[in-house]
Design a protein around this motif. Structure first.
Motif, PDB file in Angstrom:
ATOM      1  N   GLU A 220       0.817  -1.210   0.000  1.00 14.48           N
ATOM      2  CA  GLU A 220       0.000   0.000   0.000  1.00 14.48           C
ATOM      3  C   GLU A 220       0.851   1.261   0.000  1.00 14.48           C
ATOM      4  O   GLU A 220       0.467   2.277  -0.606  1.00 14.48           O
ATOM      5  CB  GLU A 220      -0.931  -0.004   1.215  1.00 14.48           C
ATOM      6  CG  GLU A 220      -2.052  -1.022   1.116  1.00 14.48           C
ATOM      7  CD  GLU A 220      -3.077  -0.855   2.213  1.00 14.48           C
ATOM      8  OE1 GLU A 220      -2.932   0.083   3.043  1.00 14.48           O
ATOM      9  OE2 GLU A 220      -4.041  -1.649   2.256  1.00 14.48           O
ATOM     10  N   ARG A 224       0.542   4.345  -2.641  1.00 14.86           N
ATOM     11  CA  ARG A 224       0.373   5.753  -2.281  1.00 14.86           C
ATOM     12  C   ARG A 224       1.447   6.612  -2.934  1.00 14.86           C
ATOM     13  O   ARG A 224       1.168   7.717  -3.418  1.00 14.86           O
ATOM     14  CB  ARG A 224       0.434   5.899  -0.761  1.00 14.86           C
ATOM     15  CG  ARG A 224      -0.752   5.306  -0.022  1.00 14.86           C
ATOM     16  CD  ARG A 224      -0.743   5.737   1.437  1.00 14.86           C
ATOM     17  NE  ARG A 224      -1.823   5.128   2.181  1.00 14.86           N
ATOM     18  CZ  ARG A 224      -1.703   4.007   2.885  1.00 14.86           C
ATOM     19  NH1 ARG A 224      -0.531   3.380   2.952  1.00 14.86           N
ATOM     20  NH2 ARG A 224      -2.744   3.513   3.532  1.00 14.86           N
ATOM     21  N   VAL A 258      -6.968  10.025   0.447  1.00 13.23           N
ATOM     22  CA  VAL A 258      -5.557  10.218   0.784  1.00 13.23           C
ATOM     23  C   VAL A 258      -5.418  11.220   1.919  1.00 13.23           C
ATOM     24  O   VAL A 258      -4.636  11.025   2.866  1.00 13.23           O
ATOM     25  CB  VAL A 258      -4.765  10.674  -0.456  1.00 13.23           C
ATOM     26  CG1 VAL A 258      -3.333  11.069  -0.067  1.00 13.23           C
ATOM     27  CG2 VAL A 258      -4.735   9.574  -1.498  1.00 13.23           C
TER      28      VAL A 258
END
Length: 429
Positions: A220, A224, A258
């Motif tokens: 992950e 990102r 985010v």
């Protein structure tokens, strides 16, 4: 003296009719239609006359021949009055009259008419229309015999009541020859429009190996980081298998997640839109319509077996028309140019159409779409080291290979491209 004056007047009239014939036949009908649409009466009358060519030529040639015959008769009368019926005098008079008709009544007026046809046609249409009304019966009577003769010869004249039909090649020639009437950039866009039916999405797509995408099986943190540094607003999303695209992710949708720190694989999967697939042989003109009808901006290109080949966007098609205009992604293709040594170093994934356009080459486009594909097809093998080949008179040196493909190649300027002949180092194939 009166007879000589009448003869000069007849020659002038003959020249006027000769010039009128050339003017009406040489006039640009598209310019006349433009002026007629703007309300110009003369242009409208000229188009009416050109729509009935048999009547137009009938009235012009009727009066032209009457004037020429009258001039020949009057010339004979003047010659007999001055020198009698001597054969040498009649012969000399005939030769002189022929010379005067050719110079002053035929060639010179027709040259003038050809040069100023568009300017004179609307002006001359007024007297021509009046003459046609006056001599309508005579023109109609003469055309009866003309029509009968054409029927015997099995020829059927076509009446051009509407705009003349032009092929794509003829339209292209008109655009290319527009010269100072149209800016070069506008001509380029119009010429590109003519090619839309012949260019497929495979010609303009981004190859599969150059597609930036998101792999949901990656950590992950890596996902990102990729989202934070991406130069694109839409990214294909897959999981484990890059051939199996599960959706298209718009980065604006993930911005809120985010910021909240709630971005996860399941969240990304939920935010994706269904992928839009198209066949590779679809013309970009058709695809442009499909994008509009389906309200899409991106499509995945697949071959006949359903395997992913690449990705095409609305911007790719627009750039094919007007040239590169986006700076959202660093792209070295715009900086491709010949070096001082007559060579240029390019990436193997470079599109062949772009190379031809930027470097003025003639690399074949009917097969592979990238430089790597072209080299592999030519060699029928995967090069393992540096070598040199020549394709379409263009010397190419393979500089670097990796993962069974040509990563970097050096192209040398061919002699036909305007530079000195260069020789690529290394073994020739």
């Amino acid at each position: 003296m009166l007879q000589l004056t009448a003869l000069v007047l007849l020659l002038v009239l003959s020249g006027a009719f000769s010039m009128t014939e050339t003017v009406m036949m040489a006039a640009n009908r598209y310019k006349l239609r433009s002026r007629a649409a703007a309300g110009h009466t003369g242009a409208r009358l000229a188009l009416d006359l050109l729509g009935k060519t048999d009547r137009l030529l009938g009235v012009v040639l009727l009066f032209n021949n009457l004037v020429n015959i009258a001039a020949a008769t009057l010339s004979s009368v003047i010659t007999i009055d001055l020198f009698g019926e001597e054969r040498w005098a009649l012969g000399t008079g005939t030769v002189l009259l022929t010379f005067f008709i050719l110079v002053f009544s035929e060639i010179t007026p027709k040259v003038i008419g050809a040069h100023y046809a568009d300017r004179l046609a609307p002006i001359l249409s007024y007297p021509l229309t009046a003459l046609l009304k006056v001599a309508y019966f005579a023109v109609w009577f003469v055309n009866l015999f003309v029509s009968g003769l054409l029927h015997l010869l099995r020829l059927k004249p076509v009446q051009e009541d509407g705009p003349a039909s032009l092929s794509i090649d003829e339209l292209r020639a008109m655009v290319l020859e527009s010269g100072h009437y149209m800016p070069a950039k506008h001509r380029s866009i119009l010429v590109n429009l003519f090619d839309l039916e012949h260019i497929t999405v495979e010609d303009v797509m981004t190859a599969r190996g150059a597609i930036e995408s998101i792999d949901l099986s990656a950590p992950e943190e890596d996902i990102r980081q990729q989202l934070a540094t991406s130069y694109h607003t839409r990214l294909p999303v897959f999981e484990d298998d890059s051939e199996r695209v599960i959706g298209i992710l718009h980065l604006r949708r993930v911005l809120g997640r985010v910021l909240d720190g709630q971005l996860s694989r399941d969240a990304i999967r939920a935010l994706t839109s269904p992928p839009y697939f198209i066949p590779a042989n679809t013309s970009i003109y058709t695809q442009l319509q499909y994008f509009q009808e389906n309200q899409q901006r991106m499509a995945l290109v697949v071959d006949e077996y359903g395997e992913l080949l690449g990705l095409v966007t609305l911007e790719d098609i627009i750039e094919e028309l007007i040239g590169k205009f986006t700076t959202s992604m660093p792209d070295g293709s715009d900086r491709i140019s010949w070096g001082q040594d007559g060579s240029v170093l390019v990436d193997g994934s470079q599109n062949l159409r772009e190379l031809n356009r930027k470097l003025g080459l003639a690399l074949p486009l009917d097969g592979p779409k990238t430089l790597n594909g072209l080299i592999l097809e030519y060699l029928q093998d995967i090069p393992e080291g540096e070598l040199s080949i020549k394709i379409a008179d263009t010397p190419i040196e393979v500089v670097q290979t990796q993962d069974r493909m040509v990563r970097t190649a050096r192209i040398f300027r061919p002699v036909a491209a305007g530079g000195p002949p260069t020789t690529a180092p290394g073994p020739d194939r």
